[in-house]
Design an enzyme around this catalytic site. Structure first.
Site, PDB file in Angstrom:
ATOM      1  N   GLY A 312       0.707  -1.319   0.076  1.00 35.23           N
ATOM      2  CA  GLY A 312      -0.112   0.050   0.277  1.00 35.23           C
ATOM      3  C   GLY A 312       0.828   1.475   0.146  1.00 35.23           C
ATOM      4  O   GLY A 312       1.930   1.229  -0.506  1.00 35.23           O
ATOM      5  N   GLU A 313       0.370   2.110   0.520  1.00 37.37           N
ATOM      6  CA  GLU A 313       1.187   3.708   0.485  1.00 37.37           C
ATOM      7  C   GLU A 313       1.335   4.328  -0.947  1.00 37.37           C
ATOM      8  O   GLU A 313       1.788   5.328  -1.058  1.00 37.37           O
ATOM      9  CB  GLU A 313       2.359   3.560   1.189  1.00 37.37           C
ATOM     10  CG  GLU A 313       2.501   2.859   2.570  1.00 37.37           C
ATOM     11  CD  GLU A 313       3.728   2.778   3.299  1.00 37.37           C
ATOM     12  OE1 GLU A 313       4.751   3.243   2.536  1.00 37.37           O
ATOM     13  OE2 GLU A 313       3.948   2.311   4.224  1.00 37.37           O
TER      14      GLU A 313
END
Length: 358
Positions: A312-313
């Protein structure tokens, strides 16, 4: 509120330019099609910008939407919710994976705290965490409208500041549960099909996650034509804001490089809020989360990378960004057969050489 009150009509990338890009690419010093997906990506960016060759991508921006999720208290994650705020501080301090990737690729990172579980308020805050979507609404009507307004406003800010491609990222313990519920709802996939291991959960936590997603999907079974109601009931402030951010980017004719399952779930919602938004999407990568492949198929997107990533991120999309930039630079900097004095391919209508049949 209905989506048409919030988002203007999405115009598609320039199809005439797209049709002309093949001839342009075929004039470059290479066999036609030999750069594979790089050619497709470059042609897409040309169509988005309405010019051949496309302008170099010099102002990419990563915007990470952070929020906590009430459903995380149901044992669906391997990490406590406290990690969300700690990781947000890590990003702010420049120590997260997305910061390293961004520095390497020459991209800036902006963190939007819509709903982390702490006492704070500001122009980008909606709530402190959100409801547990298996048994209660994630947000009130006022909160979902605020989340959508925040995401739309941030997209406008970034485009007005000159962003030429946007990368949304996510941060929040429990957000893959919310994402899987959205993907299942929009694609009609069964809960067991969309549930992955998230942060690395064991079998017992996986069963709890399936149960939570099943119950969340059941709660919106009659609302599939009402994306704002779905967002209010089973998304979260961070995902709703992200969806609005993606939708408004499409309205503003700015390509969006998608990350993993959470971002792509938000992209599904964005395409419901602003029909046709998907025409402005590029899939940066395919994560290991099952729901991600389901969502990519629903959006008819073929990812650039398959590196087994699931952080993610915005990390997968940011890792793919250099490929997009290369695709654009090839169209700008390669010589044509004519300018380089290189003979082009034999005319397709020319008589083929005789075959030796002896």
């Amino acid at each position: 509120m209905v989506p048409a009150e919030l988002f203007a009509r999405v115009e598609f990338p320039d199809h005439k330019i797209l049709a002309q890009t093949k001839d342009f690419h075929d004039s470059l010093t290479k066999p036609p099609g030999s750069l594979g997906k790089l050619e497709q990506i470059g042609c897409f960016i040309s169509a988005c910008q309405g010019q051949i060759p496309p302008r170099p991508l010099n102002n990419s921006k990563i915007v990470v939407f952070a929020g906590d999720h009430g459903v995380a208290t149901k044992g669906v994650s391997a990490y406590p919710s406290s990690v969300s705020l700690q990781m947000a501080e890590n990003i702010t301090n420049g120590g997260a994976a997305i910061n390293v990737i961004a520095r390497t690729t020459g991209t800036s990172v902006r963190l939007i705290d819509t709903s982390l579980d702490h006492e704070a308020w500001g122009d980008e805050r909606v709530s402190r965490s959100c409801g547990s979507i298996d048994v209660e609404d994630a947000m009130t009507q006022e909160q979902v409208e605020r989340a959508l307004e925040i995401g739309k406003r941030i997209a406008d800010q970034e485009v007005d500041a000159g962003a030429d491609i946007l990368i949304p990222g996510d941060l929040g313990i429990g957000n893959t549960t919310t994402a899987a519920a959205l993907v299942g709802t929009f694609t009609l996939a069964e809960p067991v099909v969309v549930v992955g291991r998230g942060t690395g959960i064991d079998d017992e936590a996986w069963k709890l996650k399936v149960s939570a997603i099943r119950d969340a999907m059941f709660r919106v079974r009659d609302l599939r034509q009402d994306p704002i109601a779905i967002a209010r009931k089973i998304s979260s402030p961070d995902l709703a804001a992200m969806a609005a951010f993606i939708a408004q980017a499409a309205v503003r004719r700015t390509p969006v490089l998608l990350d993993g399952v959470v971002v792509t779930a938000a992209a599904l919602l964005a395409n419901k809020l602003a029909p046709g938004a998907r025409r402005w999407f590029i899939a940066g990568h395919r994560s290991t989360e099952p729901a991600h492949s389901v969502a990519l198929d629903a959006l008819a997107l073929d990812p650039i990378l398959e590196f087994g990533m699931y952080l993610g991120e915005g990390s997968g999309a940011a890792t793919a960004l250099p490929m997009v930039k290369i695709a654009v630079d090839l169209m700008n900097d390669m010589s044509t057969f004519s300018s380089a004095g290189v003979d082009g391919p034999l005319n397709a209508s020319s008589e083929a050489p005789e075959q030796n049949t002896e």
